[in-house]
Design a protein around this motif. Structure first.
Motif, PDB file in Angstrom:
ATOM      1  N   MET A 295      34.544   6.268  15.885  1.00 60.09           N
ATOM      2  CA  MET A 295      35.655   5.577  16.528  1.00 60.09           C
ATOM      3  C   MET A 295      35.392   4.070  16.572  1.00 60.09           C
ATOM      4  SD  MET A 295      37.243   5.992  20.374  1.00 60.09           S
ATOM      5  CE  MET A 295      37.621   7.725  20.191  1.00 60.09           C
ATOM      6  N   VAL A 296      34.146   3.685  16.773  1.00 54.29           N
ATOM      7  CA  VAL A 296      33.800   2.261  16.787  1.00 54.29           C
ATOM      8  C   VAL A 296      34.066   1.644  15.416  1.00 54.29           C
ATOM      9  CG1 VAL A 296      31.898   0.618  17.020  1.00 54.29           C
ATOM     10  CG2 VAL A 296      32.151   2.474  18.678  1.00 54.29           C
ATOM     11  N   LEU A 297      33.685   2.346  14.353  1.00 52.34           N
ATOM     12  CA  LEU A 297      33.937   1.825  13.010  1.00 52.34           C
ATOM     13  C   LEU A 297      35.427   1.702  12.721  1.00 52.34           C
ATOM     14  CD1 LEU A 297      31.279   3.633  10.788  1.00 52.34           C
ATOM     15  CD2 LEU A 297      31.239   1.304  11.689  1.00 52.34           C
ATOM     16  N   ILE A 298      36.181   2.729  13.021  1.00 47.18           N
ATOM     17  CA  ILE A 298      37.629   2.688  12.788  1.00 47.18           C
ATOM     18  C   ILE A 298      38.273   1.621  13.675  1.00 47.18           C
ATOM     19  CG2 ILE A 298      39.782   3.994  13.014  1.00 47.18           C
ATOM     20  CD1 ILE A 298      38.044   6.518  12.340  1.00 47.18           C
ATOM     21  N   GLY A 299      37.817   1.537  14.930  1.00 51.82           N
ATOM     22  CA  GLY A 299      38.379   0.566  15.869  1.00 51.82           C
ATOM     23  C   GLY A 299      38.110  -0.871  15.492  1.00 51.82           C
ATOM     24  N   SER A 300      37.131  -1.113  14.637  1.00 51.39           N
ATOM     25  CA  SER A 300      36.893  -2.483  14.184  1.00 51.39           C
ATOM     26  C   SER A 300      37.943  -2.908  13.151  1.00 51.39           C
ATOM     27  CB  SER A 300      35.486  -2.631  13.605  1.00 51.39           C
ATOM     28  OG  SER A 300      35.356  -1.890  12.415  1.00 51.39           O
ATOM     29  N   LEU A 301      38.679  -1.932  12.621  1.00 51.45           N
ATOM     30  CA  LEU A 301      39.720  -2.214  11.627  1.00 51.45           C
ATOM     31  C   LEU A 301      41.129  -2.071  12.177  1.00 51.45           C
ATOM     32  CD1 LEU A 301      38.121  -0.220   8.676  1.00 51.45           C
ATOM     33  CD2 LEU A 301      37.995  -2.688   9.092  1.00 51.45           C
ATOM     34  N   THR A 302      41.326  -1.066  13.035  1.00 52.28           N
ATOM     35  CA  THR A 302      42.654  -0.781  13.574  1.00 52.28           C
ATOM     36  C   THR A 302      42.503  -0.068  14.905  1.00 52.28           C
ATOM     37  OG1 THR A 302      44.809   0.201  13.040  1.00 52.28           O
ATOM     38  CG2 THR A 302      42.866   1.458  12.393  1.00 52.28           C
ATOM     39  N   ALA A 303      43.543  -0.123  15.712  1.00 54.69           N
ATOM     40  CA  ALA A 303      43.481   0.524  17.025  1.00 54.69           C
ATOM     41  C   ALA A 303      43.317   2.034  16.861  1.00 54.69           C
ATOM     42  CB  ALA A 303      44.747   0.213  17.812  1.00 54.69           C
ATOM     43  N   THR A 304      42.423   2.591  17.673  1.00 57.09           N
ATOM     44  CA  THR A 304      42.180   4.029  17.646  1.00 57.09           C
ATOM     45  C   THR A 304      41.733   4.471  19.029  1.00 57.09           C
ATOM     46  OG1 THR A 304      41.070   5.829  16.458  1.00 57.09           O
ATOM     47  CG2 THR A 304      39.751   3.876  16.924  1.00 57.09           C
ATOM     48  N   GLY A 305      41.750   5.756  19.248  1.00 56.15           N
ATOM     49  CA  GLY A 305      41.252   6.289  20.506  1.00 56.15           C
ATOM     50  C   GLY A 305      42.094   7.434  21.009  1.00 56.15           C
ATOM     51  N   ALA A 306      41.551   8.093  22.021  1.00 57.11           N
ATOM     52  CA  ALA A 306      42.232   9.202  22.669  1.00 57.11           C
ATOM     53  C   ALA A 306      41.687   9.329  24.077  1.00 57.11           C
ATOM     54  CB  ALA A 306      41.996  10.495  21.894  1.00 57.11           C
ATOM     55  N   GLY A 307      42.528   9.785  24.974  1.00 55.12           N
ATOM     56  CA  GLY A 307      42.068  10.005  26.342  1.00 55.12           C
ATOM     57  C   GLY A 307      41.628   8.723  27.011  1.00 55.12           C
ATOM     58  N   ASP A 308      40.405   8.712  27.516  1.00 56.41           N
ATOM     59  CA  ASP A 308      39.892   7.588  28.301  1.00 56.41           C
ATOM     60  C   ASP A 308      39.243   6.491  27.467  1.00 56.41           C
ATOM     61  OD1 ASP A 308      40.697   8.922  30.546  1.00 56.41           O
ATOM     62  OD2 ASP A 308      38.693   9.552  31.164  1.00 56.41           O
ATOM     63  N   VAL A 309      39.128   6.661  26.165  1.00 53.08           N
ATOM     64  CA  VAL A 309      38.443   5.667  25.331  1.00 53.08           C
ATOM     65  C   VAL A 309      39.359   5.224  24.182  1.00 53.08           C
ATOM     66  CG1 VAL A 309      36.446   5.196  23.865  1.00 53.08           C
ATOM     67  CG2 VAL A 309      36.189   6.668  25.873  1.00 53.08           C
ATOM     68  N   HIS A 310      39.597   3.916  24.113  1.00 47.47           N
ATOM     69  CA  HIS A 310      40.376   3.327  23.028  1.00 47.47           C
ATOM     70  C   HIS A 310      39.635   2.095  22.531  1.00 47.47           C
ATOM     71  CE1 HIS A 310      44.045   5.759  23.607  1.00 47.47           C
ATOM     72  NE2 HIS A 310      43.531   5.882  24.815  1.00 47.47           N
ATOM     73  N   VAL A 311      39.666   1.879  21.228  1.00 47.09           N
ATOM     74  CA  VAL A 311      38.951   0.763  20.607  1.00 47.09           C
ATOM     75  C   VAL A 311      39.917   0.060  19.660  1.00 47.09           C
ATOM     76  CG1 VAL A 311      36.927   0.115  19.229  1.00 47.09           C
ATOM     77  CG2 VAL A 311      36.828   2.139  20.698  1.00 47.09           C
ATOM     78  N   ARG A 312      39.876  -1.283  19.655  1.00 51.86           N
ATOM     79  CA  ARG A 312      40.726  -2.034  18.727  1.00 51.86           C
ATOM     80  C   ARG A 312      40.087  -3.384  18.445  1.00 51.86           C
ATOM     81  NH1 ARG A 312      43.724  -3.251  23.646  1.00 51.86           N
ATOM     82  NH2 ARG A 312      44.154  -5.469  23.713  1.00 51.86           N
ATOM     83  N   PRO A 313      40.423  -3.951  17.285  1.00 51.83           N
ATOM     84  CA  PRO A 313      39.908  -5.288  16.993  1.00 51.83           C
ATOM     85  C   PRO A 313      40.630  -6.318  17.861  1.00 51.83           C
ATOM     86  CG  PRO A 313      41.313  -4.503  15.199  1.00 51.83           C
ATOM     87  CD  PRO A 313      41.206  -3.385  16.184  1.00 51.83           C
ATOM     88  N   ALA A 314      39.896  -7.346  18.253  1.00 52.58           N
ATOM     89  CA  ALA A 314      40.493  -8.466  18.985  1.00 52.58           C
ATOM     90  C   ALA A 314      40.901  -9.528  17.972  1.00 52.58           C
ATOM     91  CB  ALA A 314      39.487  -9.034  19.984  1.00 52.58           C
ATOM     92  N   SER A 315      41.820 -10.395  18.375  1.00 46.62           N
ATOM     93  CA  SER A 315      42.308 -11.430  17.454  1.00 46.62           C
ATOM     94  C   SER A 315      41.209 -12.419  17.064  1.00 46.62           C
ATOM     95  CB  SER A 315      43.492 -12.163  18.075  1.00 46.62           C
ATOM     96  OG  SER A 315      43.109 -12.744  19.302  1.00 46.62           O
ATOM     97  N   ASP A 316      40.152 -12.531  17.884  1.00 46.21           N
ATOM     98  CA  ASP A 316      39.071 -13.486  17.594  1.00 46.21           C
ATOM     99  C   ASP A 316      37.927 -12.865  16.793  1.00 46.21           C
ATOM    100  OD1 ASP A 316      37.881 -11.843  19.468  1.00 46.21           O
ATOM    101  OD2 ASP A 316      37.521 -13.424  20.936  1.00 46.21           O
ATOM    102  N   GLY A 317      38.093 -11.606  16.338  1.00 47.80           N
ATOM    103  CA  GLY A 317      37.056 -10.952  15.546  1.00 47.80           C
ATOM    104  C   GLY A 317      36.132 -10.067  16.354  1.00 47.80           C
ATOM    105  N   ASP A 318      36.224 -10.140  17.671  1.00 50.25           N
ATOM    106  CA  ASP A 318      35.429  -9.248  18.512  1.00 50.25           C
ATOM    107  C   ASP A 318      36.077  -7.864  18.553  1.00 50.25           C
ATOM    108  OD1 ASP A 318      33.393 -11.018  19.140  1.00 50.25           O
ATOM    109  OD2 ASP A 318      34.338 -11.701  20.989  1.00 50.25           O
ATOM    110  N   LEU A 319      35.514  -6.992  19.365  1.00 45.55           N
ATOM    111  CA  LEU A 319      36.015  -5.636  19.515  1.00 45.55           C
ATOM    112  C   LEU A 319      36.396  -5.429  20.973  1.00 45.55           C
ATOM    113  CD1 LEU A 319      36.267  -3.177  17.613  1.00 45.55           C
ATOM    114  CD2 LEU A 319      34.068  -2.413  18.480  1.00 45.55           C
ATOM    115  N   LEU A 320      37.525  -4.780  21.218  1.00 39.46           N
ATOM    116  CA  LEU A 320      37.968  -4.485  22.572  1.00 39.46           C
ATOM    117  C   LEU A 320      37.846  -2.997  22.839  1.00 39.46           C
ATOM    118  CD1 LEU A 320      41.163  -6.700  22.754  1.00 39.46           C
ATOM    119  CD2 LEU A 320      38.919  -7.177  23.755  1.00 39.46           C
ATOM    120  N   LEU A 321      37.206  -2.660  23.952  1.00 46.39           N
ATOM    121  CA  LEU A 321      37.084  -1.278  24.398  1.00 46.39           C
ATOM    122  C   LEU A 321      37.930  -1.126  25.654  1.00 46.39           C
ATOM    123  CD1 LEU A 321      33.185  -1.002  24.323  1.00 46.39           C
ATOM    124  CD2 LEU A 321      34.753  -0.333  22.513  1.00 46.39           C
ATOM    125  N   GLN A 322      38.829  -0.159  25.653  1.00 46.87           N
ATOM    126  CA  GLN A 322      39.580   0.184  26.858  1.00 46.87           C
ATOM    127  C   GLN A 322      38.999   1.483  27.365  1.00 46.87           C
ATOM    128  OE1 GLN A 322      43.676   0.419  25.679  1.00 46.87           O
ATOM    129  NE2 GLN A 322      44.016  -1.758  26.008  1.00 46.87           N
TER     130      GLN A 322
END
Length: 141
Positions: A66-93
């Motif tokens: 999920m971390v790898l996919i989330g570095s490219l596009t928003a992904t996740g389910a339930g309590d964990v979601h991962v997406r790239p940030a506009s500044d190149g970082d990674l956002l974890l919800q």
């Protein structure tokens, strides 16, 4: 009934890295010290220990793919979601909608750690690193 022979497990392998992250709130950005860990005995997951004010860290488990996919596009389910940030970082919800934490981390640092996990346990071999015996024993009771 005789049990089939069980292949020996590979020796456990562990990675642990400190990593600075930030809790993003509407009012402020709060630095958080974390430790990101991986063990081959739980080969699909990273553990992220958030070292907050209390004695014990708050621990979240995140799927390494999920971390790898989330570095490219928003992904996740339930309590964990991962997406790239506009500044190149990674956002974890993390958490439910009404109690969700938004955490920013260095995408490059986390990606390096995930790559290292795949060097320890290649994709497709995860199940050979899991000790299934405790589960099987509990099912036989």
């Amino acid at each position: 009934m005789p049990q089939p022979p069980v292949a020996p497990l590979p020796a456990p392998r562990v990675l642990t890295r400190p990593m600075a992250m930030e809790l993003l709130t509407p009012e402020a950005t709060v630095p958080i010290e974390t430790t990101v860990g991986y063990t081959s005995r739980d080969p699909h997951a990273l553990s992220i220990d958030f070292h907050l004010l209390g004695d014990a860290p708050v621990v979240w488990r995140v799927d390494r793919e999920m971390v790898l996919i989330g570095s490219l596009t928003a992904t996740g389910a339930g309590d964990v979601h991962v997406r790239p940030a506009s500044d190149g970082d990674l956002l974890l919800q993390l958490g439910q909608a009404e109690h969700r934490a938004l955490v920013r981390c260095d995408q490059g640092g986390l990606a390096r750690l995930v790559r290292d996990t795949f060097a320890l346990v290649p994709q497709g071999t995860e199940e050979t690193h899991i000790d299934w015996q405790p589960l099987l024993a509990s099912l036989r009771r």
